[in-house]
Scaffold this motif. Structure first.
Motif, PDB file in Angstrom:
ATOM      1  N   THR A  11      35.176  17.900  48.294  1.00  0.00           N
ATOM      2  CA  THR A  11      36.287  17.149  47.699  1.00  0.00           C
ATOM      3  C   THR A  11      36.138  15.686  48.088  1.00  0.00           C
ATOM      4  O   THR A  11      35.776  15.377  49.221  1.00  0.00           O
ATOM      5  CB  THR A  11      37.640  17.675  48.237  1.00  0.00           C
ATOM      6  N   THR A 206      46.953  24.155  41.822  1.00  0.00           N
ATOM      7  CA  THR A 206      45.930  25.141  41.463  1.00  0.00           C
ATOM      8  C   THR A 206      45.993  25.473  39.980  1.00  0.00           C
ATOM      9  O   THR A 206      44.969  25.549  39.291  1.00  0.00           O
ATOM     10  CB  THR A 206      46.101  26.419  42.300  1.00  0.00           C
ATOM     11  N   TYR A 209      44.646  22.432  38.018  1.00  0.00           N
ATOM     12  CA  TYR A 209      43.196  22.338  38.188  1.00  0.00           C
ATOM     13  C   TYR A 209      42.493  23.377  37.306  1.00  0.00           C
ATOM     14  O   TYR A 209      41.546  23.053  36.573  1.00  0.00           O
ATOM     15  CB  TYR A 209      42.848  22.552  39.659  1.00  0.00           C
ATOM     16  N   TYR A 212      42.731  22.459  33.563  1.00  0.00           N
ATOM     17  CA  TYR A 212      41.824  21.382  33.187  1.00  0.00           C
ATOM     18  C   TYR A 212      40.385  21.867  33.081  1.00  0.00           C
ATOM     19  O   TYR A 212      39.650  21.495  32.157  1.00  0.00           O
ATOM     20  CB  TYR A 212      41.895  20.251  34.223  1.00  0.00           C
ATOM     21  N   LYS A 213      39.971  22.699  34.039  1.00  0.00           N
ATOM     22  CA  LYS A 213      38.581  23.170  34.026  1.00  0.00           C
ATOM     23  C   LYS A 213      38.343  24.150  32.870  1.00  0.00           C
ATOM     24  O   LYS A 213      37.281  24.130  32.240  1.00  0.00           O
ATOM     25  CB  LYS A 213      38.223  23.828  35.360  1.00  0.00           C
ATOM     26  N   VAL A 221      41.860  15.656  39.005  1.00  0.00           N
ATOM     27  CA  VAL A 221      43.055  16.128  39.712  1.00  0.00           C
ATOM     28  C   VAL A 221      42.957  15.679  41.169  1.00  0.00           C
ATOM     29  O   VAL A 221      42.020  16.048  41.880  1.00  0.00           O
ATOM     30  CB  VAL A 221      43.180  17.658  39.645  1.00  0.00           C
ATOM     31  N   CYS A 238      39.389  20.811  45.400  1.00  0.00           N
ATOM     32  CA  CYS A 238      40.030  20.012  44.349  1.00  0.00           C
ATOM     33  C   CYS A 238      39.196  18.740  44.135  1.00  0.00           C
ATOM     34  O   CYS A 238      38.486  18.287  45.039  1.00  0.00           O
ATOM     35  CB  CYS A 238      41.454  19.661  44.773  1.00  0.00           C
ATOM     36  N   ASP A 239      39.273  18.147  42.943  1.00  0.00           N
ATOM     37  CA  ASP A 239      38.444  16.973  42.647  1.00  0.00           C
ATOM     38  C   ASP A 239      38.599  15.915  43.737  1.00  0.00           C
ATOM     39  O   ASP A 239      37.611  15.408  44.273  1.00  0.00           O
ATOM     40  CB  ASP A 239      38.850  16.368  41.296  1.00  0.00           C
ATOM     41  N   LEU A 262      39.241  25.974  45.625  1.00  0.00           N
ATOM     42  CA  LEU A 262      39.207  25.642  44.196  1.00  0.00           C
ATOM     43  C   LEU A 262      37.769  25.401  43.775  1.00  0.00           C
ATOM     44  O   LEU A 262      37.017  24.715  44.465  1.00  0.00           O
ATOM     45  CB  LEU A 262      40.053  24.407  43.900  1.00  0.00           C
TER      46      LEU A 262
END
Length: 323
Positions: A11, A206, A209, A212-213, A221, A238-239, A262
């Motif tokens: 991350t 979550t 995320y 979006y993916k 995110v 997470c990003d 994630l």
């Protein structure tokens, strides 16, 4: 490796502070500021000369007293951001006045002015994110700014409808507020504790995320506003995560293994793609009491700190005039 070092392998870590010393200590990729953090920074002795220079620059403005104050606020935001950019490799998020959160045109003007000030200092747009509250008006301002290659960080994001609208608008990055979601649920449920894996803020991020993916949105995110290490650990992978210096220190002090939670390749339950026209967005927000209340509260609180910072700058300007 300690947990902070492990987290950085999965991350991008962002420092949620305007304190340059803290940023230099923890070496995050990016940093983010807001009116509350700028208010704290402006009162530190080491920023005294920087504040004075911003006031003097604003006094050269031929506009009204309010115009000069707005210029001083923007000059200060940009000056502190430029100090931070000298010690991070990535981007700095700089916030538009929260009192403009329901005015698309005014938000656009302030965002463009901030970018112009960065350009005057030789800072390219690739290192800046303009931070805007996730109101309908703010999201539409971001839609336009993204088309002008001014990338945005949509903040004060609490509800799924906000996240869906941001993705539809092509926003570069969103900042869902984990801890404030938890605060609301604790207050309204009567519970004083949630296990990290059941934390409502963690579950919200979550879901966003994964959505979006699943639908291959490029919007980043960035979980924000953490109350404890458990929330951060549950969102590892997470990003991006923007974390306060106190929690960064706790992560750096722990040596136990950190599991990635994630992953873009995870296959959770499919979520339908949502296109959020204005009427449905507003109705969805109306139906989500937590998101509505926390968004309004967050804007009010940032506005309070903005006014306090303005009062501080006016007082300093008066002292300079008398000197």
């Amino acid at each position: 490796m300690n947990k902070l070092e492990q987290l950085k392998t999965m991350t991008e870590v962002v420092a949620d502070t305007g304190d340059i010393d803290a940023i230099a200590q923890f070496k995050p990729q990016d940093a983010t500021t807001n009116p509350s953090l700028l208010l704290k920074a402006a009162q530190l002795p080491k920023y005294r000369n920087l504040v004075v220079n911003c006031i003097r620059a604003a006094q050269l403005d031929n506009g009204s007293s309010q115009d000069q104050l707005n210029t001083c606020m923007d000059q200060l935001s940009v000056a502190i951001a430029c100090e931070i950019l000298q010690i991070i490799p990535g981007r700095i998020s700089v916030e538009v006045d929260a009192r403009l959160s329901y005015d698309t045109d005014a938000t656009l003007r302030r965002a463009r002015h901030l970018m112009a000030l960065f350009e005057q200092r030789g800072i390219g747009s690739e290192r800046i994110l303009i931070k805007i509250a996730s109101t309908w008006e703010g999201i539409q301002a971001a839609r336009q700014l993204e088309q002008e290659d001014i990338q945005c960080n949509l903040t004060l994001l609490f509800g799924f409808s906000q996240a869906a609208a941001c993705a539809d608008a092509g926003v570069f990055l969103i900042s869902p507020f984990v801890g404030r979601i938890l605060d609301w649920h604790k207050k309204h449920s009567g519970r004083d504790h949630y296990p990290p894996e059941q934390d409502p803020g963690v579950l919200s991020v979550t879901r966003i995320y994964d959505y979006y993916k699943q639908h291959t949105y490029n919007t980043v995110v960035m979980g924000a506003s953490f109350r404890n290490l458990g929330e951060i650990e549950q969102l590892a992978g997470c990003d991006k995560l923007t974390i306060s210096p106190a929690l960064l220190a706790q992560l750096a002090a722990e040596e136990s293994p950190l599991e990635r939670k994630l992953n873009p390749n995870n296959r959770s339950a499919p979520q339908a793609m949502l296109i959020e026209p204005e009427p449905r967005f507003r109705w969805s927000m109306n139906e989500d009491a937590m998101a509505t209340e926390k968004l309004a509260e967050g804007i009010r609180n940032f506005a309070v700190d903005q006014r306090q910072l303005e009062l501080l700058l006016v007082k300093q300007a008066d002292l300079l005039t008398c000197a």
